[in-house]
Design a protein around this motif. Structure first.
Motif, PDB file in Angstrom:
ATOM      1  N   GLU A 169     -29.427 -58.888 -43.571  1.00 34.90           N
ATOM      2  CA  GLU A 169     -28.116 -58.037 -44.183  1.00 34.90           C
ATOM      3  C   GLU A 169     -27.818 -56.777 -44.004  1.00 34.90           C
ATOM      4  O   GLU A 169     -28.775 -55.927 -43.472  1.00 34.90           O
ATOM      5  CB  GLU A 169     -28.062 -58.401 -45.564  1.00 34.90           C
ATOM      6  CG  GLU A 169     -28.945 -57.613 -46.540  1.00 34.90           C
ATOM      7  CD  GLU A 169     -28.824 -57.975 -47.999  1.00 34.90           C
ATOM      8  OE1 GLU A 169     -28.250 -59.163 -48.296  1.00 34.90           O
ATOM      9  OE2 GLU A 169     -29.110 -56.921 -48.753  1.00 34.90           O
ATOM     10  N   GLU A 170     -26.724 -56.284 -43.929  1.00 34.54           N
ATOM     11  CA  GLU A 170     -26.150 -54.800 -43.612  1.00 34.54           C
ATOM     12  C   GLU A 170     -25.430 -54.592 -44.836  1.00 34.54           C
ATOM     13  O   GLU A 170     -24.430 -55.470 -45.282  1.00 34.54           O
ATOM     14  CB  GLU A 170     -25.674 -54.536 -42.316  1.00 34.54           C
ATOM     15  CG  GLU A 170     -26.632 -54.763 -41.217  1.00 34.54           C
ATOM     16  CD  GLU A 170     -27.495 -53.793 -41.169  1.00 34.54           C
ATOM     17  OE1 GLU A 170     -27.230 -52.505 -41.500  1.00 34.54           O
ATOM     18  OE2 GLU A 170     -28.690 -53.926 -40.584  1.00 34.54           O
ATOM     19  N   VAL A 203     -29.958 -66.718 -39.684  1.00 34.15           N
ATOM     20  CA  VAL A 203     -30.365 -67.431 -38.505  1.00 34.15           C
ATOM     21  C   VAL A 203     -31.481 -68.170 -38.279  1.00 34.15           C
ATOM     22  O   VAL A 203     -32.386 -67.839 -38.650  1.00 34.15           O
ATOM     23  CB  VAL A 203     -30.415 -66.213 -37.590  1.00 34.15           C
ATOM     24  CG1 VAL A 203     -30.817 -66.601 -36.089  1.00 34.15           C
ATOM     25  CG2 VAL A 203     -28.979 -65.371 -37.421  1.00 34.15           C
ATOM     26  N   ILE A 204     -31.207 -69.498 -38.032  1.00 37.87           N
ATOM     27  CA  ILE A 204     -32.472 -70.495 -38.005  1.00 37.87           C
ATOM     28  C   ILE A 204     -32.585 -70.888 -36.199  1.00 37.87           C
ATOM     29  O   ILE A 204     -31.481 -71.509 -35.810  1.00 37.87           O
ATOM     30  CB  ILE A 204     -32.123 -71.645 -38.750  1.00 37.87           C
ATOM     31  CG1 ILE A 204     -32.055 -71.161 -40.356  1.00 37.87           C
ATOM     32  CG2 ILE A 204     -33.258 -72.619 -38.591  1.00 37.87           C
ATOM     33  CD1 ILE A 204     -31.682 -72.240 -40.946  1.00 37.87           C
ATOM     34  N   ASP A 205     -33.491 -70.850 -35.780  1.00 37.28           N
ATOM     35  CA  ASP A 205     -33.746 -71.081 -34.367  1.00 37.28           C
ATOM     36  C   ASP A 205     -32.948 -70.405 -33.234  1.00 37.28           C
ATOM     37  O   ASP A 205     -32.645 -71.309 -32.434  1.00 37.28           O
ATOM     38  CB  ASP A 205     -33.960 -72.657 -34.221  1.00 37.28           C
ATOM     39  CG  ASP A 205     -35.360 -73.287 -35.190  1.00 37.28           C
ATOM     40  OD1 ASP A 205     -36.097 -72.498 -35.216  1.00 37.28           O
ATOM     41  OD2 ASP A 205     -34.879 -74.463 -35.516  1.00 37.28           O
ATOM     42  N   VAL A 261     -17.823 -53.575 -37.271  1.00 38.80           N
ATOM     43  CA  VAL A 261     -18.537 -54.077 -36.137  1.00 38.80           C
ATOM     44  C   VAL A 261     -19.870 -53.397 -36.111  1.00 38.80           C
ATOM     45  O   VAL A 261     -20.671 -54.188 -35.477  1.00 38.80           O
ATOM     46  CB  VAL A 261     -17.432 -53.502 -35.187  1.00 38.80           C
ATOM     47  CG1 VAL A 261     -18.212 -53.243 -33.728  1.00 38.80           C
ATOM     48  CG2 VAL A 261     -16.160 -54.243 -34.826  1.00 38.80           C
ATOM     49  N   THR A 262     -19.977 -52.126 -36.674  1.00 41.84           N
ATOM     50  CA  THR A 262     -21.290 -51.644 -36.702  1.00 41.84           C
ATOM     51  C   THR A 262     -22.436 -52.644 -37.150  1.00 41.84           C
ATOM     52  O   THR A 262     -23.481 -52.773 -36.894  1.00 41.84           O
ATOM     53  CB  THR A 262     -21.313 -50.186 -37.278  1.00 41.84           C
ATOM     54  OG1 THR A 262     -20.218 -49.483 -36.355  1.00 41.84           O
ATOM     55  CG2 THR A 262     -22.663 -49.692 -37.165  1.00 41.84           C
ATOM     56  N   ALA A 263     -21.979 -52.936 -38.356  1.00 37.63           N
ATOM     57  CA  ALA A 263     -22.826 -53.923 -39.409  1.00 37.63           C
ATOM     58  C   ALA A 263     -23.332 -55.194 -38.397  1.00 37.63           C
ATOM     59  O   ALA A 263     -24.379 -55.520 -38.642  1.00 37.63           O
ATOM     60  CB  ALA A 263     -22.341 -54.267 -40.497  1.00 37.63           C
ATOM     61  N   VAL A 264     -22.395 -55.878 -37.935  1.00 34.78           N
ATOM     62  CA  VAL A 264     -22.511 -56.924 -37.252  1.00 34.78           C
ATOM     63  C   VAL A 264     -23.490 -56.825 -36.020  1.00 34.78           C
ATOM     64  O   VAL A 264     -24.460 -57.462 -35.647  1.00 34.78           O
ATOM     65  CB  VAL A 264     -21.365 -57.715 -36.583  1.00 34.78           C
ATOM     66  CG1 VAL A 264     -21.528 -58.914 -35.516  1.00 34.78           C
ATOM     67  CG2 VAL A 264     -20.507 -58.220 -37.642  1.00 34.78           C
ATOM     68  N   ARG A 265     -23.257 -55.658 -35.255  1.00 36.45           N
ATOM     69  CA  ARG A 265     -24.041 -55.120 -34.350  1.00 36.45           C
ATOM     70  C   ARG A 265     -25.586 -55.065 -34.747  1.00 36.45           C
ATOM     71  O   ARG A 265     -26.600 -55.322 -33.946  1.00 36.45           O
ATOM     72  CB  ARG A 265     -23.724 -53.770 -33.519  1.00 36.45           C
ATOM     73  CG  ARG A 265     -22.425 -54.018 -32.704  1.00 36.45           C
ATOM     74  CD  ARG A 265     -21.808 -52.912 -32.245  1.00 36.45           C
ATOM     75  NE  ARG A 265     -20.799 -53.198 -31.433  1.00 36.45           N
ATOM     76  CZ  ARG A 265     -19.984 -52.225 -30.867  1.00 36.45           C
ATOM     77  NH1 ARG A 265     -20.111 -50.771 -31.225  1.00 36.45           N
ATOM     78  NH2 ARG A 265     -18.667 -52.345 -30.195  1.00 36.45           N
ATOM     79  N   GLU A 300     -29.005 -56.763 -33.462  1.00 34.51           N
ATOM     80  CA  GLU A 300     -30.240 -56.175 -32.943  1.00 34.51           C
ATOM     81  C   GLU A 300     -31.462 -56.913 -33.801  1.00 34.51           C
ATOM     82  O   GLU A 300     -32.436 -56.825 -33.109  1.00 34.51           O
ATOM     83  CB  GLU A 300     -30.019 -54.852 -33.212  1.00 34.51           C
ATOM     84  CG  GLU A 300     -29.071 -53.908 -32.408  1.00 34.51           C
ATOM     85  CD  GLU A 300     -28.924 -52.474 -32.936  1.00 34.51           C
ATOM     86  OE1 GLU A 300     -29.693 -52.026 -33.691  1.00 34.51           O
ATOM     87  OE2 GLU A 300     -28.327 -51.807 -32.080  1.00 34.51           O
ATOM     88  N   ARG A 301     -31.350 -57.066 -34.728  1.00 30.12           N
ATOM     89  CA  ARG A 301     -32.682 -57.696 -35.812  1.00 30.12           C
ATOM     90  C   ARG A 301     -32.709 -59.168 -35.448  1.00 30.12           C
ATOM     91  O   ARG A 301     -33.800 -59.468 -35.511  1.00 30.12           O
ATOM     92  CB  ARG A 301     -32.186 -57.116 -37.065  1.00 30.12           C
ATOM     93  CG  ARG A 301     -32.258 -55.715 -37.453  1.00 30.12           C
ATOM     94  CD  ARG A 301     -31.696 -55.580 -38.800  1.00 30.12           C
ATOM     95  NE  ARG A 301     -32.471 -56.286 -39.790  1.00 30.12           N
ATOM     96  CZ  ARG A 301     -32.002 -56.196 -41.166  1.00 30.12           C
ATOM     97  NH1 ARG A 301     -30.906 -55.849 -41.595  1.00 30.12           N
ATOM     98  NH2 ARG A 301     -32.756 -56.862 -41.865  1.00 30.12           N
ATOM     99  N   LEU A 302     -31.689 -59.980 -35.450  1.00 30.21           N
ATOM    100  CA  LEU A 302     -31.878 -61.385 -35.394  1.00 30.21           C
ATOM    101  C   LEU A 302     -31.233 -62.029 -34.107  1.00 30.21           C
ATOM    102  O   LEU A 302     -31.592 -63.075 -34.048  1.00 30.21           O
ATOM    103  CB  LEU A 302     -30.798 -62.005 -36.536  1.00 30.21           C
ATOM    104  CG  LEU A 302     -31.212 -61.241 -37.925  1.00 30.21           C
ATOM    105  CD1 LEU A 302     -30.047 -61.764 -38.961  1.00 30.21           C
ATOM    106  CD2 LEU A 302     -32.318 -61.681 -38.641  1.00 30.21           C
TER     107      LEU A 302
END
Length: 275
Positions: free
Chosen positions: A184-185, A201-203, A262-266, A270-272
């Motif tokens: 989460e962000e 996010v799964i697989d 947009v920054t939160a989604v990016r 990057e993590r997922l």
């Protein structure tokens, strides 16, 4: 701040509404009337029961009794309202700029002495407020801030209010809860505005998302549509691009910016996301 002096408002009245859901439905009915015939409406009524009215995007915290929790169709902070408070809403054709609506709503908040929310549907701006002042004073407040006068009164059919009230009564609407996902962000701006967004996010696939926050957005449900459209898709660069385009082209936001979201989604990508 006066918007002008040539608006002619039709006053939408309904007395003895039995619950908060019906009160909120009266406001949405004013918006539907304005979209239909392109005239300006003010809806006003008495709030029949004490309640906590969440802004559309803030998840139910569970801190209050569930029977007291309600949710409106505009964003912003939650309103803790008392019995016999006033509910007032305005539907304004031709007002689809969220920043202009913010200026009007914040002006109205000063004379309402309560909580306000705002959004727009198509080209109709919508403001609503919860106030401890009498109905007549609340109407005068809106006339002054919006720059116009009441030129007619109508009482809508009770069946129309009851039909719209069904959504506002449903637990899935009133008691929406935030779900932490794989990541989460969180963004806070100007102290009082914030948003928290999570992806499950799964697989490598986006199985679900969840968001909560205090901000304003228009059209009201479009932010959910943007994220719902990518459920079940691989979290890759193409999907990231589609989310960004959806946010930038389909949303109007205030308090939290488009760039913040947009920054939160990016950062979530990057993590997922797929590498």
């Amino acid at each position: 701040m006066r918007e002008g002096s040539n608006n002619k408002f039709i006053l939408l009245l309904s007395s003895s509404l039995r619950d908060m859901a019906s009160v909120l439905a009266l406001g949405e009915l004013a918006a539907e009337y304005a979209m239909r015939d392109k005239r300006h409406y003010i809806a006003v009524t008495s709030i029949p029961q004490r309640a906590v009215v969440y802004g559309m995007y803030e998840a139910y915290s569970g801190d209050e009794e569930s029977v007291l929790a309600h949710r409106r169709i505009t964003g912003g902070e939650k309103a803790v309202v008392g019995e016999d408070w006033t509910y007032i809403a305005a539907a304004l054709p031709g007002k689809s700029d969220l920043r202009q609506l913010a200026s009007l709503a914040l002006g109205a908040r000063a004379c309402l002495r309560g909580v306000v929310g705002f959004t727009h549907f198509q080209d109709v701006g919508f403001l609503e407020g919860f106030s401890p002042i009498p109905q007549e004073d609340a109407v005068h407040c809106f006339e002054e801030v919006l720059g116009g006068t009441v030129h007619g009164r109508i009482r809508p059919p009770r069946m129309n209010i009851n039909e719209l009230a069904r959504l506002f009564r449903s637990d899935s609407w009133r008691l929406y809860r935030y779900r932490p996902g794989s990541g989460e962000e969180y963004v806070r701006r100007n102290g009082s505005y914030w948003i928290r967004l999570s992806f499950e996010v799964i697989d490598g696939y986006i199985a679900d998302y969840s968001l909560t926050g205090v901000f304003y957005s228009a059209p009201p449900s479009e932010i959910y549509s943007v994220f719902s459209s990518v459920k079940g898709t691989p979290f890759n660069e193409l999907v990231l691009y589609n989310i960004e385009i959806g946010i930038e082209s389909r949303l109007d936001m205030y308090g939290i910016t488009i760039e913040d979201l947009v920054t939160a989604v990016r950062k979530l990508y990057e993590r997922l996301g797929e590498k």
